[in-house]
Design a protein around this motif. Structure first.
Motif, mmCIF file in Angstrom:
data_model
loop_
_atom_site.group_PDB
_atom_site.id
_atom_site.type_symbol
_atom_site.label_atom_id
_atom_site.label_comp_id
_atom_site.label_asym_id
_atom_site.label_seq_id
_atom_site.Cartn_x
_atom_site.Cartn_y
_atom_site.Cartn_z
ATOM 1 N N PRO A 1 18.537 -0.347 -14.617
ATOM 2 C CA PRO A 1 17.807 0.836 -15.112
ATOM 3 C C PRO A 1 17.241 0.670 -16.517
ATOM 4 O O PRO A 1 16.300 1.369 -16.884
ATOM 5 C CB PRO A 1 18.874 1.945 -15.084
ATOM 6 N N ALA B 1 13.547 -2.218 -18.865
ATOM 7 C CA ALA B 1 12.269 -2.019 -19.566
ATOM 8 C C ALA B 1 12.471 -2.161 -21.068
ATOM 9 O O ALA B 1 11.568 -2.581 -21.789
ATOM 10 C CB ALA B 1 11.701 -0.637 -19.248
ATOM 11 N N ARG C 1 12.036 -1.990 -7.807
ATOM 12 C CA ARG C 1 12.114 -0.525 -7.606
ATOM 13 C C ARG C 1 12.060 0.206 -8.950
ATOM 14 O O ARG C 1 11.400 1.227 -9.076
ATOM 15 C CB ARG C 1 13.389 -0.169 -6.855
ATOM 16 N N TYR C 2 12.762 -0.322 -9.921
ATOM 17 C CA TYR C 2 12.747 0.334 -11.237
ATOM 18 C C TYR C 2 11.372 0.220 -11.903
ATOM 19 O O TYR C 2 10.932 1.143 -12.589
ATOM 20 C CB TYR C 2 13.848 -0.232 -12.142
ATOM 21 N N LYS D 1 8.539 0.153 -10.249
ATOM 22 C CA LYS D 1 7.723 1.150 -9.539
ATOM 23 C C LYS D 1 8.033 2.550 -10.047
ATOM 24 O O LYS D 1 7.136 3.370 -10.244
ATOM 25 C CB LYS D 1 7.992 1.102 -8.029
ATOM 26 N N LEU D 2 9.312 2.818 -10.215
ATOM 27 C CA LEU D 2 9.723 4.139 -10.694
ATOM 28 C C LEU D 2 9.086 4.430 -12.051
ATOM 29 O O LEU D 2 8.521 5.512 -12.258
ATOM 30 C CB LEU D 2 11.249 4.202 -10.800
ATOM 31 N N ARG D 3 9.138 3.469 -12.960
ATOM 32 C CA ARG D 3 8.571 3.698 -14.296
ATOM 33 C C ARG D 3 7.053 3.868 -14.221
ATOM 34 O O ARG D 3 6.486 4.690 -14.934
ATOM 35 C CB ARG D 3 8.944 2.552 -15.238
ATOM 36 N N ARG E 1 5.375 5.121 -11.689
ATOM 37 C CA ARG E 1 5.108 6.463 -11.138
ATOM 38 C C ARG E 1 5.325 7.541 -12.190
ATOM 39 O O ARG E 1 4.580 8.509 -12.271
ATOM 40 C CB ARG E 1 6.018 6.736 -9.939
ATOM 41 N N LEU E 2 6.367 7.371 -12.957
ATOM 42 C CA LEU E 2 6.640 8.356 -14.011
ATOM 43 C C LEU E 2 5.526 8.344 -15.060
ATOM 44 O O LEU E 2 5.044 9.399 -15.488
ATOM 45 C CB LEU E 2 7.991 8.072 -14.676
ATOM 46 N N ALA E 3 5.089 7.145 -15.443
ATOM 47 C CA ALA E 3 4.019 7.046 -16.447
ATOM 48 C C ALA E 3 2.732 7.669 -15.919
ATOM 49 O O ALA E 3 1.972 8.281 -16.679
ATOM 50 C CB ALA E 3 3.801 5.589 -16.825
#
Lengths: 190, 114
Positions: B13, B16, B40-41, B43-45, B47-49
């Motif tokens: 997690p 970054a 996955r992490y 991609k998650l970051r 999407r959040l950005a």
């Protein structure tokens, strides 16, 4: 509040508002209300509370205008006030009720992509939105400020009144929970 | 799942902000599961950005409510009027200092010091 079709910039409006010009301040509110409300909604995950927070933030900004020296953009300044207002509001609310989830909270989809991509994006954003809502407020605020708005850990710690280490822990936990919520069903099927 | 994979998952997690310890790098290069986890992490970051570009329209009640509250404020905030004055004094002091430095430099140059 435009003259001759040219919109005054934030700096001009701020100077006028700082001289007590309420109309200039109203124009600043009109310009920034959507971004302020969006931030409040992401922090609180509650539409009604987000509207209250947005109003409160603008009123706090009006009262503190004389202290604004222009060393940051107005949008940056008002964002910080929103974070403080949301944090205060949420703590007040949490004394009276459990963490609610506003079912009506949904992220709009950008209009400049194909219908297929839009549908896929909406599905992804929908799942992310639900996962964000499920986060505890303390973790959600840090994830929103760091990963959506790009704040540093130092800024987050200063504005939330927590240590940098606490901000990092909340971010770590928040991302971990989001990852679990978003991909656990995929892993279960595999 | 291998013990090393569990360690990678515990770091994932925060990759970054902090890169994985070097002892885990070699494992990740050969472990598809760990590569997928780190992906996955990422991609998650992303999407959040991407959420930063999406703006939600504020309810129509916000601006009028703010206008009402502001109109009820008895004294409008007035910016500290001393600041332009102080800024002028600072600018004048700066100009004098620069002129003095220039004069000294010219005098030294004429004496062959510089």
């Amino acid at each position: 509040m435009t003259q001759g079709g040219v919109r005054p910039d934030d700096g001009t409006l701020l100077l006028r508002a700082q001289s007590g010009d309420r109309a200039a301040f109203s124009e600043l509110v009109r310009i920034h209300q959507d971004e302020v409300y969006t931030l409040a909604l992401r922090l609180t995950a509650d539409r009604e509370m987000a509207a209250d927070v947005a109003q409160e933030a603008f009123v706090r900004a009006w009262r503190a205008l004389s202290k604004f020296r222009g060393d940051a953009k107005f949008s940056t300044w008002i964002h910080r006030i929103v974070v403080n207002a949301a944090w205060t509001q949420r703590r007040k609310e949490s004394r009276h009720r459990a963490d609610p989830i506003d079912e009506s909270f949904s992220e709009p989809v950008s209009e400049s992509i194909s219908p297929e991509r839009a549908a896929e994006s909406a599905a992804m954003q929908g799942r992310l939105r639900q996962a964000m809502e499920a986060l505890p407020m303390s973790a959600r605020v840090v994830v929103v400020l760091k990963d959506v708005y790009g704040w540093s850990h130092g800024e987050i710690s200063e504005h939330l009144g927590i240590t940098v280490a606490a901000a990092k822990v909340r971010l770590h936990r928040g991302r971990k929970q989001l990852r679990t919520d978003l991909w656990s069903d995929v892993e279960a099927r595999a | 799942m291998k013990a090393t994979c569990m360690v990678v998952r515990s770091f994932a997690p925060s990759t970054a902000e902090a890169s994985l310890p070097s002892r885990l790098g070699g494992h990740v290069r050969t472990c598809l599961a760990c590569q997928a986890e780190l992906s996955r992490y990422s991609k998650l970051r992303r999407r959040l950005a991407a959420m930063a570009d999406i703006v939600e329209p504020a309810p129509g009640s916000v601006a009028p409510a703010v206008a009402d509250a502001v109109s009820e404020t008895e004294e409008p905030p007035v910016r500290d009027r001393r600041m332009p004055h102080l800024a002028g004094v600072a600018a004048a002091a700066g100009a004098i200092a620069a002129a003095t430095a220039g004069a000294v430099a010219i005098r030294r140059q004429s004496r062959g010091i510089i």
